[in-house]
Design a protein around this motif. Structure first.
Motif, PDB file in Angstrom:
ATOM      1  N   THR A   1      -3.197  -2.045  -5.947  1.00 36.61           N
ATOM      2  CA  THR A   1      -4.309  -2.171  -4.999  1.00 36.61           C
ATOM      3  C   THR A   1      -4.764  -0.757  -4.640  1.00 36.61           C
ATOM      4  O   THR A   1      -3.929   0.075  -4.256  1.00 36.61           O
ATOM      5  CB  THR A   1      -3.842  -2.918  -3.730  1.00 36.61           C
TER       6      THR A   1
ATOM      7  N   GLY B   1       4.234  -2.433 -11.354  1.00 35.03           N
ATOM      8  CA  GLY B   1       2.926  -1.849 -11.086  1.00 35.03           C
ATOM      9  C   GLY B   1       2.530  -0.941 -12.248  1.00 35.03           C
ATOM     10  O   GLY B   1       3.401  -0.431 -12.970  1.00 35.03           O
TER      11      GLY B   1
ATOM     12  N   PRO C   1      -2.318  -3.799 -12.098  1.00 34.42           N
ATOM     13  CA  PRO C   1      -3.014  -2.691 -11.424  1.00 34.42           C
ATOM     14  C   PRO C   1      -2.663  -2.638  -9.943  1.00 34.42           C
ATOM     15  O   PRO C   1      -2.554  -3.678  -9.296  1.00 34.42           O
ATOM     16  CB  PRO C   1      -4.499  -3.011 -11.610  1.00 34.42           C
TER      17      PRO C   1
HETATM   18  N1  CTP Z   1       1.916  -1.609  -5.147  1.00 33.23           N
HETATM   19  C1  CTP Z   1       0.615  -2.053  -5.454  1.00 33.23           C
HETATM   20  N2  CTP Z   1      -0.456  -1.496  -4.835  1.00 33.23           N
HETATM   21  C2  CTP Z   1      -0.283  -0.505  -3.915  1.00 33.23           C
HETATM   22  C3  CTP Z   1       1.015  -0.033  -3.580  1.00 33.23           C
HETATM   23  C4  CTP Z   1       2.113  -0.622  -4.227  1.00 33.23           C
HETATM   24  O1  CTP Z   1       0.447  -2.942  -6.293  1.00 33.23           O
HETATM   25  N3  CTP Z   1      -1.365   0.032  -3.355  1.00 33.23           N
HETATM   26  C5  CTP Z   1       3.052  -2.201  -5.832  1.00 33.23           C
HETATM   27  C6  CTP Z   1       3.800  -1.210  -6.720  1.00 33.23           C
HETATM   28  O2  CTP Z   1       3.128  -1.058  -7.966  1.00 33.23           O
HETATM   29  C7  CTP Z   1       5.132  -1.887  -6.855  1.00 33.23           C
HETATM   30  C8  CTP Z   1       5.322  -2.572  -5.483  1.00 33.23           C
HETATM   31  O3  CTP Z   1       4.025  -2.639  -4.901  1.00 33.23           O
HETATM   32  O4  CTP Z   1       5.062  -2.883  -7.854  1.00 33.23           O
HETATM   33  C9  CTP Z   1       6.268  -1.806  -4.573  1.00 33.23           C
HETATM   34  O5  CTP Z   1       5.828  -0.458  -4.514  1.00 33.23           O
HETATM   35  P1  CTP Z   1       6.416   0.627  -3.523  1.00 33.23           P
HETATM   36  O6  CTP Z   1       6.761   1.857  -4.282  1.00 33.23           O
HETATM   37  O7  CTP Z   1       7.466   0.012  -2.682  1.00 33.23           O
HETATM   38  O8  CTP Z   1       5.138   0.907  -2.570  1.00 33.23           O
HETATM   39  P2  CTP Z   1       4.207   2.182  -2.379  1.00 33.23           P
HETATM   40  O9  CTP Z   1       3.209   1.842  -1.324  1.00 33.23           O
HETATM   41  O10 CTP Z   1       3.651   2.630  -3.705  1.00 33.23           O
HETATM   42  O11 CTP Z   1       5.235   3.255  -1.807  1.00 33.23           O
HETATM   43  P3  CTP Z   1       5.244   4.861  -1.849  1.00 33.23           P
HETATM   44  O12 CTP Z   1       3.969   5.349  -1.267  1.00 33.23           O
HETATM   45  O13 CTP Z   1       6.444   5.214  -1.000  1.00 33.23           O
HETATM   46  O14 CTP Z   1       5.437   5.260  -3.307  1.00 33.23           O
END
Ligand code: CTP
Length: 131
Positions: free
Chosen positions: A115, A93, A113
């Protein structure tokens, strides 16, 4: 055949997770996902995930674009994992933008990018505040 590798905790699975996995898969023919160990999450985010490592692996492994999953035990082992799974593309990400450019000697590094407006942390806060 092009193998893609990506990493994450994927706790409280949401559409941002699904989209990054779908987009990662589109970079090759085979997608391998490293799912963070409970212990790694504790070190990285200061809390245990809501869903255990075994449950998170089971969910990610059931997704159509995913070919193989493994437990990511340490952030320091990324190079080893890329080599072990013979990945030609590393997808991360864009919260990690630039951080993995060093692996450019063994694979292509793509930052995608995120979401907008969704995260596991925000979901946990939202659920806690409505109970
Ligand atoms: N990811 C994404 N878009 C989001 C949330 C996560 O593209 N809105 C992607 C991250 O960039 C990563 C993968 O999903 O490549 C796993 O991210 P993770 O850290 O497990 O999820 P988060 O929702 O960001 O968790 P936290 O809030 O605990 O940091």
């Amino acid at each position: 055949m092009t193998t893609v590798i990506t990493f994450g905790t994927f706790d409280v699975f949401h559409v941002g997770h699904l989209r990054v996995i779908q987009r990662a898969a589109s970079f090759g023919d085979r997608l391998v996902v490293g799912v963070s160990a409970d212990e790694l999450n504790m070190r990285k985010k200061g809390r245990l995930p809501v869903f255990s490592e075994a449950e998170r692996l089971e969910i990610v492994n059931a997704l159509k674009p995913v070919d193989e999953v493994f437990v990511e035990e340490s952030l320091e082992l990324k190079r080893e994992y890329i080599l072990r799974y013979d990945a030609q593309v590393l997808v991360m990400g864009d919260d990690w933008a630039g951080k993995f450019d060093d692996f450019g000697d063994i694979c292509t590094v793509e930052y995608l990018p995120r979401t907008p407006a969704i995260s596991t942390t925000a979901l946990i806060e939202k659920i806690s505040s409505t109970s």
